[in-house]
Design a protein around this motif. Structure first.
Motif, PDB file in Angstrom:
ATOM      1  N   ALA A  15       0.824  -1.209   0.000  1.00 56.39           N
ATOM      2  CA  ALA A  15       0.000   0.000   0.000  1.00 56.39           C
ATOM      3  C   ALA A  15       0.855   1.256   0.000  1.00 56.39           C
ATOM      4  O   ALA A  15       0.549   2.237  -0.697  1.00 56.39           O
ATOM      5  CB  ALA A  15      -0.931  -0.010   1.218  1.00 56.39           C
ATOM      6  N   ALA A  16       1.954   1.241   0.761  1.00 50.50           N
ATOM      7  CA  ALA A  16       2.824   2.414   0.822  1.00 50.50           C
ATOM      8  C   ALA A  16       3.516   2.674  -0.511  1.00 50.50           C
ATOM      9  O   ALA A  16       3.634   3.819  -0.957  1.00 50.50           O
ATOM     10  CB  ALA A  16       3.862   2.226   1.928  1.00 50.50           C
ATOM     11  N   ALA A  17       4.003   1.599  -1.155  1.00 51.01           N
ATOM     12  CA  ALA A  17       4.656   1.749  -2.459  1.00 51.01           C
ATOM     13  C   ALA A  17       3.669   2.249  -3.504  1.00 51.01           C
ATOM     14  O   ALA A  17       4.009   3.059  -4.373  1.00 51.01           O
ATOM     15  CB  ALA A  17       5.269   0.419  -2.900  1.00 51.01           C
ATOM     16  N   LEU A  18       2.421   1.765  -3.425  1.00 58.43           N
ATOM     17  CA  LEU A  18       1.390   2.214  -4.360  1.00 58.43           C
ATOM     18  C   LEU A  18       1.094   3.701  -4.157  1.00 58.43           C
ATOM     19  O   LEU A  18       0.889   4.455  -5.116  1.00 58.43           O
ATOM     20  CB  LEU A  18       0.120   1.394  -4.139  1.00 58.43           C
ATOM     21  N   ALA A 119       2.920   9.748   5.605  1.00 58.11           N
ATOM     22  CA  ALA A 119       2.299   8.665   6.368  1.00 58.11           C
ATOM     23  C   ALA A 119       2.721   7.309   5.828  1.00 58.11           C
ATOM     24  O   ALA A 119       2.913   6.352   6.597  1.00 58.11           O
ATOM     25  CB  ALA A 119       0.781   8.803   6.329  1.00 58.11           C
ATOM     26  N   SER A 120       2.879   7.188   4.515  1.00 59.15           N
ATOM     27  CA  SER A 120       3.283   5.911   3.929  1.00 59.15           C
ATOM     28  C   SER A 120       4.676   5.509   4.388  1.00 59.15           C
ATOM     29  O   SER A 120       4.941   4.328   4.665  1.00 59.15           O
ATOM     30  CB  SER A 120       3.229   5.989   2.396  1.00 59.15           C
ATOM     31  N   MET A 121       5.579   6.472   4.488  1.00 59.88           N
ATOM     32  CA  MET A 121       6.930   6.167   4.957  1.00 59.88           C
ATOM     33  C   MET A 121       6.909   5.764   6.427  1.00 59.88           C
ATOM     34  O   MET A 121       7.633   4.849   6.839  1.00 59.88           O
ATOM     35  CB  MET A 121       7.836   7.370   4.735  1.00 59.88           C
ATOM     36  N   SER A 122       6.078   6.421   7.231  1.00 59.60           N
ATOM     37  CA  SER A 122       5.956   6.046   8.641  1.00 59.60           C
ATOM     38  C   SER A 122       5.407   4.636   8.784  1.00 59.60           C
ATOM     39  O   SER A 122       5.853   3.860   9.640  1.00 59.60           O
ATOM     40  CB  SER A 122       5.027   7.032   9.366  1.00 59.60           C
TER      41      SER A 122
END
Length: 448
Positions: A15-18, A119-122
């Motif tokens: 999900a974060a990579a997307l 937020a995705s990196m966290s």
């Protein structure tokens, strides 16, 4: 808080990579579609600039606040709110009935990107406590953003001939995929965070007014009252922002970091590189379609080689840093980019398409070597307690550079007799700006 596990690590990383892919793609996918959008909805150069800058400006101005929101309310909650807003704003853009509505939708997309990216990196850090798993996950997260530079123009070229609205609607399935993965993402911790609302408000007003003023230089003239008022308001607000940051207990952008020599180098590199790249892509797409008469798909294909070369450069960049250090990597990368811009500038008129493709590839390769080295300099220049805010400043400067680059180079194009000449000016200006950064880096900073 749920304990991170491998079962939550995979969907979280996916999900974060997307999300990283979406945030990067949405900058570039719209450029190829702009001439077609203008045919349907109207709008001059200034309005086209706002279609791009409405996104990049809000993205840049809200990154620091979004990072604080992720800490205060939990990265997962902010991430899912951002993904939902991204899908809704994309649908709004796809049904836009006017340029004003489209710009408004693009601004909403910028807000959504600001929410999902930090937020995705966290989330990756939370879901991957093991250093090796975290390194793998961060590599995928970075690859998501890097691949967007290839897929964005290509998808834009494929979808625009069907209908331009699809360049926005294509985001919706990606957002749905993120939301489908949501139940398997572990809950994020939250902690009390002090918000610098005054600083955030002044930054948003200052950047918006400054970019608007620059755009209006090309639209209504440099000495028009509205232009002067916007530029003046922007400069005053940014000066007030700097003053507030020096006084508040918890500044969103600690001014002391600007005195660190490594941060000075990294922030200049981040700002100028994206200033050059976004501005160049904006003018290139118009040149290819409006002056050379290429279709949207063919114009998108011109950018694809540079994207794959950039991915290869990302893979090589890490090895070069490990073997020779950050200073060598930055010097090498900047030199390669300067050579690429000068190669395109010195080509006889008119600029052939293959020269643009090759030049973009050379510049992209140099940028791929430089960017991770500059990001590493940010982390090495500050103590661990300031690593998060320093990284956020670096990414903010990059996005601000992109917004201002589109505004400035768009204005240049309005005052020149041809897009070929405008593109040459862009290439020369980009090379000279990078020469300045290279000289600053060589003379005033040493990698320790």
């Amino acid at each position: 808080m749920e304990v991170p596990s491998k079962s939550s690590s995979v969907p979280t990383t996916f999900a974060a990579a997307l999300a990283s892919f979406l945030a990067g793609m949405d900058v570039l996918i719209v450029n190829v579609a702009l001439p077609t959008i203008a045919q349907d909805l109207g709008g001059d150069m200034a309005v086209r600039q706002w279609v791009v800058d409405g996104y990049t400006l809000l993205f840049a101005a809200l990154l620091l606040l979004a990072g604080s929101l992720a800490d205060r309310f939990g990265a997962k909650r902010v991430f899912l709110v951002g993904a939902t807003l991204f899908g809704a704003a994309s649908l709004f853009c796809s049904f836009a009935w006017s340029m004003a509505a489209l710009v408004a939708g693009r601004c909403l997309l910028g807000v959504a990107s600001a929410l999902i990216l930090p937020a995705s990196m966290s989330l990756i850090n939370e879901a991957n406590p093991d250093p090796r798993r975290r390194a793998w996950a961060l590599a995928l997260w970075g690859a998501g953003g890097a691949s967007a530079s290839a897929v964005g123009p290509l998808l834009g070229g494929l979808l625009t001939p069907i209908h331009w609205s699809l360049v926005f609607a294509i985001n919706v399935p990606f957002c749905l995929a993120i939301l489908v993965a949501a139940p398997r993402i572990a809950r994020s911790p939250s902690r009390p965070v002090r918000f610098d609302w005054t600083g955030q408000t002044l930054a948003l007003i200052g950047l918006s007014a400054l970019v608007a003023g620059i755009i209006e230089v090309g639209s209504i003239g440099a000495v028009a009252p509205a232009t002067l008022a916007l530029l003046g308001a922007g400069l005053v607000a940014l000066a007030a922002f700097a003053y507030v940051q020096s006084k508040v207990a918890a500044p969103m952008m600690p001014l002391g970091l600007f005195r660190v020599r490594g941060m000075q180098v990294a922030l200049q590199i981040g700002f100028i590189m994206i200033f050059n790249w976004y501005g160049m892509v904006f003018i290139c797409t118009m040149f290819l379609q409006n002056e050379l008469g290429m279709g949207a798909f063919a114009a998108g294909l011109v950018f694809v080689p540079s994207a794959f070369v950039t991915i290869a450069g990302n893979l090589a960049g890490g090895r070069i840093i490990t073997a020779h250090g950050s200073k060598f990597s930055i010097t090498l990368g900047l030199t390669i980019m300067i050579a690429g811009f000068l190669f395109e500038f010195l080509t006889p008129q008119p600029i052939p398409v293959w020269v643009i493709a090759v030049g973009l590839s050379v510049v992209g390769f140099g940028a791929a070597i430089t960017t991770p080295a500059a990001a590493g300099v940010v982390l090495k220049s500050v103590d661990s307690a300031q690593a998060g805010i320093a990284s956020a400043m670096f990414n903010t400067f990059r996005q601000v550079g992109g917004a201002i680059g589109v505004a400035v180079f768009g204005v240049v194009a309005t005052f020149l007799p041809s897009l070929d000449l405008a593109l040459r000016i862009v290439f020369l200006a980009s090379a000279l700006l990078l020469v300045y950064v290279l000289v600053f880096e060589l003379l005033r900073w040493s990698d320790r």
